[in-house]
Design a protein around this motif. Structure first.
Motif, PDB file in Angstrom:
ATOM      1  N   SER A 154       0.841  -1.188   0.000  1.00 10.06           N
ATOM      2  CA  SER A 154       0.000   0.000   0.000  1.00 10.06           C
ATOM      3  C   SER A 154       0.880   1.243   0.000  1.00 10.06           C
ATOM      4  N   LEU A 155       0.290   2.366  -0.403  1.00 10.43           N
ATOM      5  CA  LEU A 155       0.999   3.637  -0.313  1.00 10.43           C
ATOM      6  C   LEU A 155       1.296   3.949   1.149  1.00 10.43           C
ATOM      7  N   ALA A 156       2.524   4.396   1.404  1.00  7.70           N
ATOM      8  CA  ALA A 156       2.921   4.690   2.786  1.00  7.70           C
ATOM      9  C   ALA A 156       3.462   6.103   2.951  1.00  7.70           C
ATOM     10  N   GLY A 157       3.631   6.832   1.859  1.00  6.99           N
ATOM     11  CA  GLY A 157       4.150   8.186   1.976  1.00  6.99           C
ATOM     12  C   GLY A 157       4.332   8.835   0.626  1.00  6.99           C
ATOM     13  N   LEU A 158       4.284  10.161   0.624  1.00  8.30           N
ATOM     14  CA  LEU A 158       4.439  10.948  -0.591  1.00  8.30           C
ATOM     15  C   LEU A 158       5.433  12.064  -0.307  1.00  8.30           C
ATOM     16  N   PHE A 159       6.365  12.288  -1.245  1.00  4.62           N
ATOM     17  CA  PHE A 159       7.349  13.348  -1.030  1.00  4.62           C
ATOM     18  C   PHE A 159       7.732  13.982  -2.360  1.00  4.62           C
TER      19      PHE A 159
END
Length: 315
Positions: free
Chosen positions: A223-228
């Motif tokens: 799953s998505l765990a972070g965006l930067f």
């Protein structure tokens, strides 16, 4: 060695400077220590646009050259405006400042595995699941009020018109095949009607691509765990942010395309939407179809831009 960051006048000289960490790492560590942070085990990130150093496993220092100050303004404004407003973790600003005219941010380091390391090896059902999450995340970001990001330059209408004016020259220079260039004028004519210029703008990250998000695995499910990386944020029409995952991840697979668009909020995929997305893909500030469309043999599978849009956004 000088402990002063240089005055660089163009991107070529900056790239040469960035690729030689011995010239700037001691200065970066001095900046970290000036804020009271441990700089004993730095990690230099070789990729990326700016000077980026990991300070242990908790913090990141990003230093922006003066000629890319707009990226600092974008990153700082985005992290401030999005803070606490998303279901997905993003970095938090813990310190900021300026050294010799170079602005910098010290931000928290997110946990997770870089998307580009995982994505190629995932089974199809997990790729579809992640693309739905990416569509949902894009929509979530776009529901956040613009705040100060509404003042970021360039303005959407100016940006689009400039991109339209330079579109043919750009893609000719980048080697787009003549059969696709032949339909460019018709597409740009359609784009003026299909792309809203004065609709209420939303936050556009510009690059929802595997290199800019983190994943986590729970019981075999990623799953998505972070965006930067918020250095290229614009305020403009919402569909613009569908281009990164469409080009780099959906790969013309109907199931992937469907999940991305449904996650974003589109229930159907008609000709007008495909046409608008094709126009926006050619007008994107980083557009280079030969490098960015991840469909094997796409140049041979499509004979013109209409066939290409049907290939990329297959339904």
């Amino acid at each position: 060695m000088s402990m002063t960051l240089p005055h660089l006048t163009n991107t070529e000289s900056f790239r040469a400077f960035r690729t030689t960490p011995a010239q700037w790492l001691p200065i970066a560590l001095d900046i970290a220590r000036s804020h009271g942070f441990d700089a004993d085990a730095p990690h230099v990130f070789a990729t990326g646009t700016n000077l980026v150093i990991g300070l242990g496993d908790k913090l990141i220092l990003k230093i922006f050259p003066p000629l890319l100050r707009a990226q600092f303004v974008s990153e700082r404004g985005s992290l401030t405006q999005l803070n606490g407003r998303l279901h997905l973790p993003i970095p938090e600003i813990v310190a900021e400042g300026e050294r010799d005219g170079w602005p910098y941010l010290i931000i928290t380091r997110l946990a997770g595995t870089l998307g580009s390391e995982v994505w190629p090896h995932l089974p199809e059902d997990q790729k579809e699941r992640l693309l739905r999450q990416i569509g949902e995340t894009i929509a979530s970001v776009q529901r956040v009020p613009l705040g100060a990001l509404g003042r970021i330059e360039p303005r959407w209408d100016d940006f689009m018109r400039r991109q339209m004016q330079g579109c043919r020259a750009r893609h000719t220079r980048l080697g787009l095949a003549p059969k696709f260039l032949a339909g460019l004028d018709d597409l740009l004519c359609d784009a003026e009607q299909l792309i809203p210029m004065d609709a209420p703008p939303v936050i556009l990250i510009g690059e929802y691509i595997p290199e800019n998000f983190l994943l986590a695995c729970d019981d075999g499910q990623w799953s998505l765990a972070g965006l930067f990386d918020f250095g290229d944020v614009l305020a403009g029409w919402r569909d613009y942010d569908l281009l990164g995952p469409s080009a780099f991840m959906a790969a013309g697979r109907p199931g992937r395309v469907k999940n991305l668009l449904e996650g974003f909020g589109y229930g159907s995929l008609d000709f007008a939407l495909k046409r608008r997305l094709m126009a926006l893909m050619l007008l994107h500030r980083a557009s280079d179809l030969n490098s960015h469309i991840c469909i094997e043999g796409w140049q041979e599978q499509a004979n013109d831009l209409i066939e290409l849009q049907e290939l990329i956004w297959a339904s």
